[in-house]
Design a protein around this motif. Structure first.
Motif, PDB file in Angstrom:
ATOM      1  N   ARG A   1     -18.553  25.473 -26.156  1.00  0.00           N
ATOM      2  CA  ARG A   1     -17.652  24.437 -26.670  1.00  0.00           C
ATOM      3  C   ARG A   1     -18.456  23.237 -27.172  1.00  0.00           C
ATOM      4  NH1 ARG A   1     -12.898  24.277 -24.816  1.00  0.00           N
ATOM      5  NH2 ARG A   1     -13.509  24.896 -22.710  1.00  0.00           N
TER       6      ARG A   1
ATOM      7  N   HIS B   1     -17.388  20.726 -31.823  1.00  0.00           N
ATOM      8  CA  HIS B   1     -17.466  19.372 -32.380  1.00  0.00           C
ATOM      9  C   HIS B   1     -18.567  19.202 -33.421  1.00  0.00           C
ATOM     10  CE1 HIS B   1     -14.475  18.185 -29.529  1.00  0.00           C
ATOM     11  NE2 HIS B   1     -15.179  18.733 -28.564  1.00  0.00           N
TER      12      HIS B   1
ATOM     13  N   ASN C   1     -10.479  21.447 -27.644  1.00  0.00           N
ATOM     14  CA  ASN C   1     -11.443  20.348 -27.667  1.00  0.00           C
ATOM     15  C   ASN C   1     -12.041  20.070 -26.299  1.00  0.00           C
ATOM     16  OD1 ASN C   1     -11.444  19.660 -30.417  1.00  0.00           O
ATOM     17  ND2 ASN C   1      -9.459  18.670 -30.161  1.00  0.00           N
ATOM     18  N   LYS C   2     -11.321  20.443 -25.236  1.00  0.00           N
ATOM     19  CA  LYS C   2     -11.833  20.230 -23.887  1.00  0.00           C
ATOM     20  C   LYS C   2     -11.257  21.305 -22.972  1.00  0.00           C
ATOM     21  CE  LYS C   2      -8.323  16.715 -23.156  1.00  0.00           C
ATOM     22  NZ  LYS C   2      -8.059  15.328 -22.900  1.00  0.00           N
TER      23      LYS C   2
END
Length: 142
Positions: free
Chosen positions: A18, A23, A124-125
């Motif tokens: 991730r 990102h 995203n998390k």
């Protein structure tokens, strides 16, 4: 190795993936999908240890080996391998890039395979991932 240790390794490795792929600023992925035996073996499929980690990056534009964004992806994959190997285990990270239009193509054989395997669409998390479990994927056509 206990189930708890396997799960904590899986979670740690997932966080590495991730942090490296979700990102990225240069390629700006629409989404990132982790698929193949690495995901399946952690979701109940009866396989031996996975040989690699497969990553699908869905972006706006296609990138090839001549694009700067492709070289950035190579660097991110290598960084994942390096970070995962710090735990004493080395596993290659392979990535494939598809455009959003290609992702929607029901005739793409790779994407058919991706959808037939267990796979994770990274959020995203942690806690925002979409997990699709299929303990019996169809035979790999590659």
């Amino acid at each position: 190795m206990t189930v708890e240790t396997q799960q904590s390794d899986f979670d740690r490795e997932l966080e590495i993936l991730r942090s490296e792929f979700v990102h990225m600023s240069l390629t700006r992925p629409h989404f990132v999908v982790i698929f193949g035996s690495w995901v399946s073996c952690h979701h109940g499929a009866a396989y031996g240890p996975p040989n690699d980690i497969d990553v699908l990056i869905v972006t706006e534009a296609r990138c090839t080996g001549l694009d700067a964004s492709f070289h950035v992806l190579v660097e991110h994959a290598e960084s994942c391998e390096d970070r995962i190997s710090q735990s004493g285990k080395w596993i290659p990270v392979n990535f494939t890039v598809r455009t959003l239009r290609e992702w929607m193509d029901p005739e793409d054989p790779l994407l058919g395979d991706v959808r037939s395997w267990s796979h994770i669409v990274l959020g995203n998390k942690p806690g925002e991932d979409l997990v699709f479990v299929n303990p019996r994927p169809r035979a790999n056509r590659h």
